[in-house]
Design an enzyme around this catalytic site. Structure first.
Site, PDB file in Angstrom:
ATOM      1  N   GLY A 281      44.277  46.026  38.776  1.00 49.03           N
ATOM      2  CA  GLY A 281      44.885  45.193  37.785  1.00 49.03           C
ATOM      3  C   GLY A 281      45.986  45.737  36.862  1.00 49.03           C
ATOM      4  O   GLY A 281      46.167  45.098  35.803  1.00 49.03           O
TER       5      GLY A 281
ATOM      6  N   ILE B 264      45.993  45.368  30.063  1.00 49.37           N
ATOM      7  CA  ILE B 264      44.832  45.958  29.687  1.00 49.37           C
ATOM      8  C   ILE B 264      44.233  47.020  30.561  1.00 49.37           C
ATOM      9  O   ILE B 264      43.734  47.921  30.121  1.00 49.37           O
ATOM     10  CB  ILE B 264      43.848  44.788  29.613  1.00 49.37           C
ATOM     11  CG1 ILE B 264      44.408  43.626  28.570  1.00 49.37           C
ATOM     12  CG2 ILE B 264      42.518  45.337  28.987  1.00 49.37           C
ATOM     13  CD1 ILE B 264      43.454  42.468  28.681  1.00 49.37           C
TER      14      ILE B 264
ATOM     15  N   ASP C  74      45.673  42.788  47.903  1.00 44.57           N
ATOM     16  CA  ASP C  74      45.452  41.483  47.495  1.00 44.57           C
ATOM     17  C   ASP C  74      44.391  41.207  47.598  1.00 44.57           C
ATOM     18  O   ASP C  74      43.706  40.995  48.566  1.00 44.57           O
ATOM     19  CB  ASP C  74      46.592  40.733  48.418  1.00 44.57           C
ATOM     20  CG  ASP C  74      46.437  39.320  48.015  1.00 44.57           C
ATOM     21  OD1 ASP C  74      45.591  38.902  47.297  1.00 44.57           O
ATOM     22  OD2 ASP C  74      47.412  38.497  48.279  1.00 44.57           O
ATOM     23  N   VAL C  75      43.472  40.898  46.364  1.00 45.31           N
ATOM     24  CA  VAL C  75      42.131  40.575  46.698  1.00 45.31           C
ATOM     25  C   VAL C  75      41.704  39.432  47.646  1.00 45.31           C
ATOM     26  O   VAL C  75      40.460  39.091  47.972  1.00 45.31           O
ATOM     27  CB  VAL C  75      41.466  40.492  45.320  1.00 45.31           C
ATOM     28  CG1 VAL C  75      41.278  41.651  44.290  1.00 45.31           C
ATOM     29  CG2 VAL C  75      41.939  39.189  44.346  1.00 45.31           C
TER      30      VAL C  75
ATOM     31  N   TYR D  39      43.753  26.873  28.495  1.00 43.74           N
ATOM     32  CA  TYR D  39      43.001  27.757  29.409  1.00 43.74           C
ATOM     33  C   TYR D  39      42.342  27.440  30.462  1.00 43.74           C
ATOM     34  O   TYR D  39      42.200  27.868  31.577  1.00 43.74           O
ATOM     35  CB  TYR D  39      42.131  28.679  28.706  1.00 43.74           C
ATOM     36  CG  TYR D  39      41.637  30.168  29.075  1.00 43.74           C
ATOM     37  CD1 TYR D  39      42.639  31.052  29.038  1.00 43.74           C
ATOM     38  CD2 TYR D  39      40.309  30.165  29.392  1.00 43.74           C
ATOM     39  CE1 TYR D  39      42.269  32.176  29.671  1.00 43.74           C
ATOM     40  CE2 TYR D  39      40.064  31.610  29.992  1.00 43.74           C
ATOM     41  CZ  TYR D  39      40.945  32.501  29.996  1.00 43.74           C
ATOM     42  OH  TYR D  39      40.673  33.559  30.353  1.00 43.74           O
TER      43      TYR D  39
ATOM     44  N   LYS E 159      36.155  32.142  34.445  1.00 47.40           N
ATOM     45  CA  LYS E 159      35.683  33.455  33.615  1.00 47.40           C
ATOM     46  C   LYS E 159      34.073  33.162  33.378  1.00 47.40           C
ATOM     47  O   LYS E 159      33.312  34.111  33.384  1.00 47.40           O
ATOM     48  CB  LYS E 159      36.299  33.485  32.140  1.00 47.40           C
ATOM     49  CG  LYS E 159      37.845  33.957  32.238  1.00 47.40           C
ATOM     50  CD  LYS E 159      37.936  35.133  33.012  1.00 47.40           C
ATOM     51  CE  LYS E 159      39.305  35.823  32.750  1.00 47.40           C
ATOM     52  NZ  LYS E 159      39.556  37.210  33.508  1.00 47.40           N
TER      53      LYS E 159
ATOM     54  N   LYS F  17      48.964  40.677  24.197  1.00 45.10           N
ATOM     55  CA  LYS F  17      50.351  40.266  25.137  1.00 45.10           C
ATOM     56  C   LYS F  17      50.445  41.091  26.280  1.00 45.10           C
ATOM     57  O   LYS F  17      50.796  42.075  26.401  1.00 45.10           O
ATOM     58  CB  LYS F  17      51.361  40.395  24.200  1.00 45.10           C
ATOM     59  CG  LYS F  17      51.536  39.218  22.925  1.00 45.10           C
ATOM     60  CD  LYS F  17      52.667  39.470  22.010  1.00 45.10           C
ATOM     61  CE  LYS F  17      52.446  38.094  21.005  1.00 45.10           C
ATOM     62  NZ  LYS F  17      52.975  38.466  19.738  1.00 45.10           N
TER      63      LYS F  17
ATOM     64  N   LEU G 227      51.288  40.163  30.751  1.00 41.37           N
ATOM     65  CA  LEU G 227      52.058  39.180  31.683  1.00 41.37           C
ATOM     66  C   LEU G 227      51.173  38.016  32.057  1.00 41.37           C
ATOM     67  O   LEU G 227      51.543  36.695  32.009  1.00 41.37           O
ATOM     68  CB  LEU G 227      52.418  39.703  33.303  1.00 41.37           C
ATOM     69  CG  LEU G 227      53.419  40.619  33.394  1.00 41.37           C
ATOM     70  CD1 LEU G 227      53.659  41.246  34.741  1.00 41.37           C
ATOM     71  CD2 LEU G 227      54.770  39.780  33.195  1.00 41.37           C
TER      72      LEU G 227
END
Ligand code: NAP
Length: 277
Positions: free
Chosen positions: A21, A28, A72-73, A164, A171, A201, A203
């Site tokens: 990721g 992150i 690519d998952v 969201y 999530k 902040k 992408l």
């Protein structure tokens, strides 16, 4: 974040793991990778496509990592090749960082009930939740006893956050998956946890409608009255992935300046954030 100094030490010395990721230096996952590397971990990275390789390769090389796997998952072949490459290179691994999420931009704005399509729902849940189950199962097959896995989640799983939308549902599935994975892998001393980070902040965050308002509101309404620092998330990851996190599994740990724990924000700070006198 580029200039921040991550605490050095040996908490991860002798440990090897996969980070999924990293898109760029603001990801992150990159803050987590830097923190783990500063504590002696050896890292491998995944990337999606040639364009991302150009960004991820120099970052990986800057911390002495040369194992890069195209992944690519949603593609079983690339998942297979990623984990078989790790097995060939290292034999065993000690940890997994899963920091992957996706939903189409049209799914992340306006009315949840009106705008969520079957395809949008399936792909958000597949990429953002199932991928942790899939990667976790594959990682566990090549893990040393006493391994650790983490994923990244957000408060939109527990409460309604405007725009969201389907990502909140994904999530919630991701956090529930974390608990089921922890129970299945516990007897093998493999721990599985989630970090619920406040807005940062990146992408991925840029794809969510009303982003600017979100950062201002979070700053005003959190206990620390500040936005979430990626270093705090990286520190939590270090705790959970190192032996410091012994006995901790199936947990969703909030790193959000206390935002999740506040019922009603301080009046003055809120007025300032909303520009009300
Ligand atoms: P980011 O830098 O954009 O990272 C998201 C990563 O997911 C990218 O590397 C992206 O690769 C990857 N990805 C998406 N679809 C994929 C697929 N099919 N296969 C493989 N990789 C795929 O954003 P981030 O904010 O650091 O996100 C990392 C995690 O933190 C996500 O789970 C996110 O939901 C979570 N989180 C973020 C925040 C925040 O405010 N930023 C807060 C809480 C939790 P591509 O660029 O190639 O698509």
């Amino acid at each position: 974040m580029a200039d921040q100094h991550f605490p050095t030490g040996t908490l991860m010395a002798g440990k090897r793991g996969l980070v999924m990721g990293v898109a760029n230096k603001n990801s992150i996952a990159w803050a987590i990778a830097r923190q783990l590397s500063s504590q002696g971990a050896e890292l491998a990275f995944t990337y999606q496509g040639e364009a991302l390789l150009r960004r991820v390769k120099p970052l990986a090389e800057s911390i002495g990592s040369s194992i890069l796997c195209e992944c690519d998952v949603t593609n079983d072949e690339t998942m297979d090749s990623t984990f078989s490459k790790l097995e060939t290179e290292w034999g065993k691994i000690d940890f997994l960082v899963h920091a992957i999420a996706f939903a189409g931009k049209d799914q992340l704005a306006g009315s949840f009930i009106e705008n969520t399509t079957r395809e949008g729902f399936k792909s958000a849940l597949d990429i953002s939740a199932y991928s942790f189950v899939d990667a976790g199962r594959r990682a566990a097959e090549i893990m040393n006893d006493g391994g650790s896995m983490i994923t990244l989640t957000y408060l939109g799983s527990e409460r309604v956050i405007p725009n969201y939308n389907v990502m909140g549902v994904a999530k919630a599935a991701l956090e529930a998956s974390t608990r089921y994975m922890a129970a299945d892998l516990g007897p093998r001393q493999i721990r599985v946890n989630a970090i619920s980070a406040g807005p940062i902040k990146t992408l991925a965050a840029a794809g969510i409608g009303s982003g600017r308002h979100m950062f201002r509101f979070n700053k005003a309404a959190s206990s620390l009255q500040d936005n979430t620092d990626p270093m705090g998330v990286a520190g939590a990851a270090l705790y959970l992935l190192s032996d410091l996190g012994l006995s901790c599994t199936g947990e969703t740990h909030h790193v959000d300046g206390g935002f999740h724990s506040v019922g009603m924000p301080q009046e003055l700070a809120l007025k300032e954030s909303l520009g009300i006198s």
